[in-house]
Design an enzyme around this catalytic site. Structure first.
Site, mmCIF file in Angstrom:
data_model
loop_
_atom_site.group_PDB
_atom_site.id
_atom_site.type_symbol
_atom_site.label_atom_id
_atom_site.label_comp_id
_atom_site.label_asym_id
_atom_site.label_seq_id
_atom_site.Cartn_x
_atom_site.Cartn_y
_atom_site.Cartn_z
ATOM 1 N N HIS A 103 0.846 -1.193 0.000
ATOM 2 C CA HIS A 103 0.000 0.000 0.000
ATOM 3 C C HIS A 103 0.880 1.241 0.000
ATOM 4 O O HIS A 103 1.959 1.260 0.587
ATOM 5 C CB HIS A 103 -0.965 0.018 1.188
ATOM 6 N N HIS A 105 0.844 5.212 1.039
ATOM 7 C CA HIS A 105 0.166 6.239 1.836
ATOM 8 C C HIS A 105 0.254 7.577 1.096
ATOM 9 O O HIS A 105 1.354 8.000 0.711
ATOM 10 C CB HIS A 105 0.869 6.446 3.176
HETATM 11 P P1 AMP Z 1 1.780 0.200 7.332
HETATM 12 O O1 AMP Z 1 2.530 0.424 8.611
HETATM 13 O O2 AMP Z 1 2.333 0.962 6.198
HETATM 14 O O3 AMP Z 1 1.605 -1.276 7.065
HETATM 15 O O4 AMP Z 1 0.373 0.851 7.576
HETATM 16 C C1 AMP Z 1 -0.846 0.213 7.620
HETATM 17 C C2 AMP Z 1 -1.845 1.314 7.736
HETATM 18 O O5 AMP Z 1 -3.119 0.727 7.616
HETATM 19 C C3 AMP Z 1 -1.810 2.078 9.066
HETATM 20 O O6 AMP Z 1 -1.616 3.445 8.775
HETATM 21 C C4 AMP Z 1 -3.174 1.792 9.674
HETATM 22 O O7 AMP Z 1 -3.692 2.911 10.329
HETATM 23 C C5 AMP Z 1 -4.001 1.420 8.467
HETATM 24 N N1 AMP Z 1 -5.115 0.499 8.686
HETATM 25 C C6 AMP Z 1 -5.108 -0.634 9.417
HETATM 26 N N2 AMP Z 1 -6.307 -1.242 9.329
HETATM 27 C C7 AMP Z 1 -7.072 -0.483 8.506
HETATM 28 C C8 AMP Z 1 -8.406 -0.582 8.020
HETATM 29 N N3 AMP Z 1 -9.222 -1.589 8.362
HETATM 30 N N4 AMP Z 1 -8.864 0.374 7.175
HETATM 31 C C9 AMP Z 1 -8.067 1.408 6.834
HETATM 32 N N5 AMP Z 1 -6.805 1.570 7.259
HETATM 33 C C10 AMP Z 1 -6.307 0.632 8.089
#
Ligand code: AMP
Length: 141
Positions: A103, A105
């Site tokens: 993903h 951001h």
């Molecule tokens: P990462 O550390 O880059 O893997 O970030 C994962 C991101 O996903 C974090 O910023 C979380 O806040 C976000 N996140 C986790 N669960 C969900 C969800 N169900 N819907 C939207 N964002 C999420």
């Protein structure tokens, strides 16, 4: 790197098994709000192909994903009256990755505004719903 886990939360979102605040979708990618935003409008863009992180995706698929990011990011900035945007992307638990479906951001930035910590505070659902409504309209235009 561990094998792709089809039960990761973003895979479930892609299959429609759990809800998200969707703001955009095309044949290659899905974009939805981060529920623990670092700033208002913090959006995640994910590929529809199974990919754990940046090392696990074909170049063409990554190109399509980044094309979507390039299109969406300035529209998100402008729709929310931000001054700029930041792109973040984590690879591996040691680097801070917590969801193991690739993903990107997109984080709108406003001059003088500090970023909230990464993935720590759940945003109010009404605030997320209103932001999603604004962005869905802007990104479909
Ligand atoms: P990462 O550390 O880059 O893997 O970030 C994962 C991101 O996903 C974090 O910023 C979380 O806040 C976000 N996140 C986790 N669960 C969900 C969800 N169900 N819907 C939207 N964002 C999420």
């Amino acid at each position: 790197m561990a094998a792709y886990d089809d039960e990761n939360i973003f895979a479930k979102i892609l299959r429609g098994e759990i809800p998200c605040f969707k703001v955009y979708e095309d044949e290659h990618s899905l974009a939805f709000l981060d529920i623990m935003p670092r700033a208002t409008g913090h959006t995640l863009v994910i590929p529809k192909v199974r990919a754990t992180d940046l090392t696990d995706i074909a170049t063409d698929d990554l190109g399509a994903l980044m094309g979507t990011v390039q299109t969406l990011a300035p529209k998100i900035r402008d729709a929310l009256g931000a001054d700029g945007f930041m792109i973040q992307q984590f690879n591996g638990a040691g680097a801070g990755q917590t969801v193991f479906h690739l993903h990107i951001h997109i984080i709108p930035r406003r001059a003088g505004e500090s970023l909230k910590p990464h993935g720590t505070r759940m945003e109010d659902k009404d605030v997320l719903a209103k932001t999603a409504e604004t962005l869905t309209a802007a990104l479909s235009a």
